[in-house]
Design a protein around this motif. Structure first.
Motif, short mmCIF file in Angstrom:
data_model
loop_
_atom_site.label_atom_id
_atom_site.label_comp_id
_atom_site.label_asym_id
_atom_site.label_seq_id
_atom_site.Cartn_x
_atom_site.Cartn_y
_atom_site.Cartn_z
N ASP A 153 0.84 -1.20 0.00
CA ASP A 153 0.00 0.00 0.00
C ASP A 153 0.87 1.25 0.00
O ASP A 153 2.00 1.26 0.51
CB ASP A 153 -0.90 0.05 1.24
N TRP A 154 0.32 2.32 -0.55
CA TRP A 154 0.94 3.65 -0.50
C TRP A 154 0.32 4.41 0.65
O TRP A 154 -0.91 4.39 0.83
CB TRP A 154 0.70 4.40 -1.80
N VAL A 155 1.16 5.06 1.46
CA VAL A 155 0.68 5.85 2.59
C VAL A 155 1.30 7.23 2.55
O VAL A 155 2.36 7.44 1.98
CB VAL A 155 1.00 5.17 3.94
N VAL A 156 0.60 8.18 3.16
CA VAL A 156 1.13 9.52 3.32
C VAL A 156 1.73 9.59 4.72
O VAL A 156 1.06 9.25 5.71
CB VAL A 156 0.01 10.58 3.18
N VAL A 157 3.00 9.99 4.81
CA VAL A 157 3.71 10.00 6.09
C VAL A 157 4.04 11.43 6.48
O VAL A 157 4.56 12.21 5.68
CB VAL A 157 5.00 9.15 6.00
N HIS A 158 3.73 11.76 7.73
CA HIS A 158 4.06 13.07 8.29
C HIS A 158 4.61 12.86 9.70
O HIS A 158 3.99 12.19 10.52
CB HIS A 158 2.83 13.97 8.35
N ALA A 159 5.77 13.41 9.96
CA ALA A 159 6.39 13.37 11.28
C ALA A 159 6.51 11.95 11.83
O ALA A 159 6.32 11.70 13.01
CB ALA A 159 5.63 14.25 12.25
N GLY A 160 6.80 10.98 10.93
CA GLY A 160 7.02 9.61 11.37
C GLY A 160 5.77 8.77 11.51
O GLY A 160 5.84 7.62 11.92
N PHE A 161 4.62 9.33 11.16
CA PHE A 161 3.35 8.60 11.25
C PHE A 161 2.68 8.53 9.89
O PHE A 161 2.57 9.55 9.19
CB PHE A 161 2.38 9.30 12.22
N ALA A 162 2.22 7.35 9.51
CA ALA A 162 1.38 7.22 8.32
C ALA A 162 0.02 7.79 8.70
O ALA A 162 -0.59 7.35 9.68
CB ALA A 162 1.27 5.77 7.89
N ILE A 163 -0.45 8.77 7.94
CA ILE A 163 -1.70 9.45 8.32
C ILE A 163 -2.85 9.14 7.36
O ILE A 163 -4.00 9.45 7.67
CB ILE A 163 -1.52 10.97 8.45
N ASP A 164 -2.55 8.51 6.22
CA ASP A 164 -3.61 8.16 5.27
C ASP A 164 -3.07 7.14 4.28
O ASP A 164 -1.87 7.09 4.01
CB ASP A 164 -4.08 9.41 4.52
N VAL A 165 -3.98 6.33 3.74
CA VAL A 165 -3.65 5.39 2.68
C VAL A 165 -4.14 6.02 1.38
O VAL A 165 -5.21 6.62 1.33
CB VAL A 165 -4.35 4.02 2.90
N MET A 166 -3.34 5.92 0.33
CA MET A 166 -3.73 6.50 -0.95
C MET A 166 -3.51 5.48 -2.07
O MET A 166 -2.71 4.56 -1.92
CB MET A 166 -2.98 7.80 -1.22
N ASP A 167 -4.22 5.67 -3.18
CA ASP A 167 -4.01 4.74 -4.29
C ASP A 167 -2.72 5.11 -5.03
O ASP A 167 -2.20 6.22 -4.91
CB ASP A 167 -5.21 4.68 -5.23
N GLU A 168 -2.21 4.15 -5.78
CA GLU A 168 -0.91 4.33 -6.43
C GLU A 168 -0.91 5.50 -7.41
O GLU A 168 0.05 6.26 -7.48
CB GLU A 168 -0.51 3.05 -7.16
N ARG A 169 -1.98 5.66 -8.17
CA ARG A 169 -2.06 6.76 -9.15
C ARG A 169 -1.91 8.11 -8.46
O ARG A 169 -1.14 8.97 -8.88
CB ARG A 169 -3.38 6.70 -9.91
N GLU A 170 -2.64 8.28 -7.36
CA GLU A 170 -2.57 9.54 -6.60
C GLU A 170 -1.18 9.74 -6.00
O GLU A 170 -0.64 10.84 -6.01
CB GLU A 170 -3.64 9.53 -5.51
N ALA A 171 -0.60 8.66 -5.48
CA ALA A 171 0.74 8.74 -4.89
C ALA A 171 1.78 9.16 -5.92
O ALA A 171 2.60 10.05 -5.68
CB ALA A 171 1.13 7.41 -4.26
N LEU A 172 1.73 8.54 -7.10
CA LEU A 172 2.71 8.86 -8.14
C LEU A 172 2.53 10.28 -8.66
O LEU A 172 3.52 10.97 -8.96
CB LEU A 172 2.63 7.84 -9.27
N GLU A 173 1.29 10.75 -8.76
CA GLU A 173 1.04 12.13 -9.18
C GLU A 173 1.57 13.12 -8.14
O GLU A 173 2.18 14.13 -8.49
CB GLU A 173 -0.46 12.36 -9.40
N THR A 174 1.38 12.81 -6.87
CA THR A 174 1.90 13.66 -5.79
C THR A 174 3.42 13.72 -5.84
O THR A 174 4.02 14.80 -5.72
CB THR A 174 1.42 13.16 -4.42
N ILE A 175 4.06 12.58 -6.03
CA ILE A 175 5.52 12.55 -6.13
C ILE A 175 5.99 13.37 -7.33
O ILE A 175 6.97 14.12 -7.24
CB ILE A 175 6.02 11.09 -6.21
N LYS A 176 5.30 13.25 -8.45
CA LYS A 176 5.65 14.03 -9.64
C LYS A 176 5.58 15.53 -9.34
O LYS A 176 6.48 16.29 -9.70
CB LYS A 176 4.69 13.68 -10.77
N LEU A 177 4.52 15.96 -8.65
CA LEU A 177 4.38 17.38 -8.31
C LEU A 177 5.48 17.83 -7.35
O LEU A 177 6.03 18.92 -7.50
CB LEU A 177 3.00 17.65 -7.72
#
Length: 76
Positions: free
Chosen positions: A39-63
């Motif tokens: 799974d792809w997760v959004v991590v802030h300050a050492g904590f995973a705070i949300d699960v996201m789909d791969e498409r959204e994760a890759l778009e966020t990384i691109k940005l």
């Protein structure tokens, strides 16, 4: 401002996960999300705070990469 980075879970042990951030692996606490290896997760300050789909994760990384590739940041 909150900055959270997406990463892919590559291993889980109890409430901690090894998260791959484009080749850099860090540990994060997974107690706030229901996530599995792969799974792809959004991590802030050492904590995973949300699960996201791969498409959204890759778009966020691109940005993020577009922002980081700029030579100069202008504040107004």
């Amino acid at each position: 401002m909150c900055l959270a980075i997406p990463g892919k879970i590559i291993a889980i042990k109890e409430q901690n996960g090894d998260i791959d951030f484009g080749g850099v692996v860090k540990q994060a606490d997974l107690s706030m999300v229901d996530a599995n290896v792969g799974d792809w997760v959004v991590v802030h300050a050492g904590f995973a705070i949300d699960v996201m789909d791969e498409r959204e994760a890759l778009e966020t990384i691109k940005l993020w990469n577009e922002v980081l590739d700029h030579d100069e940041v202008t504040y107004q």
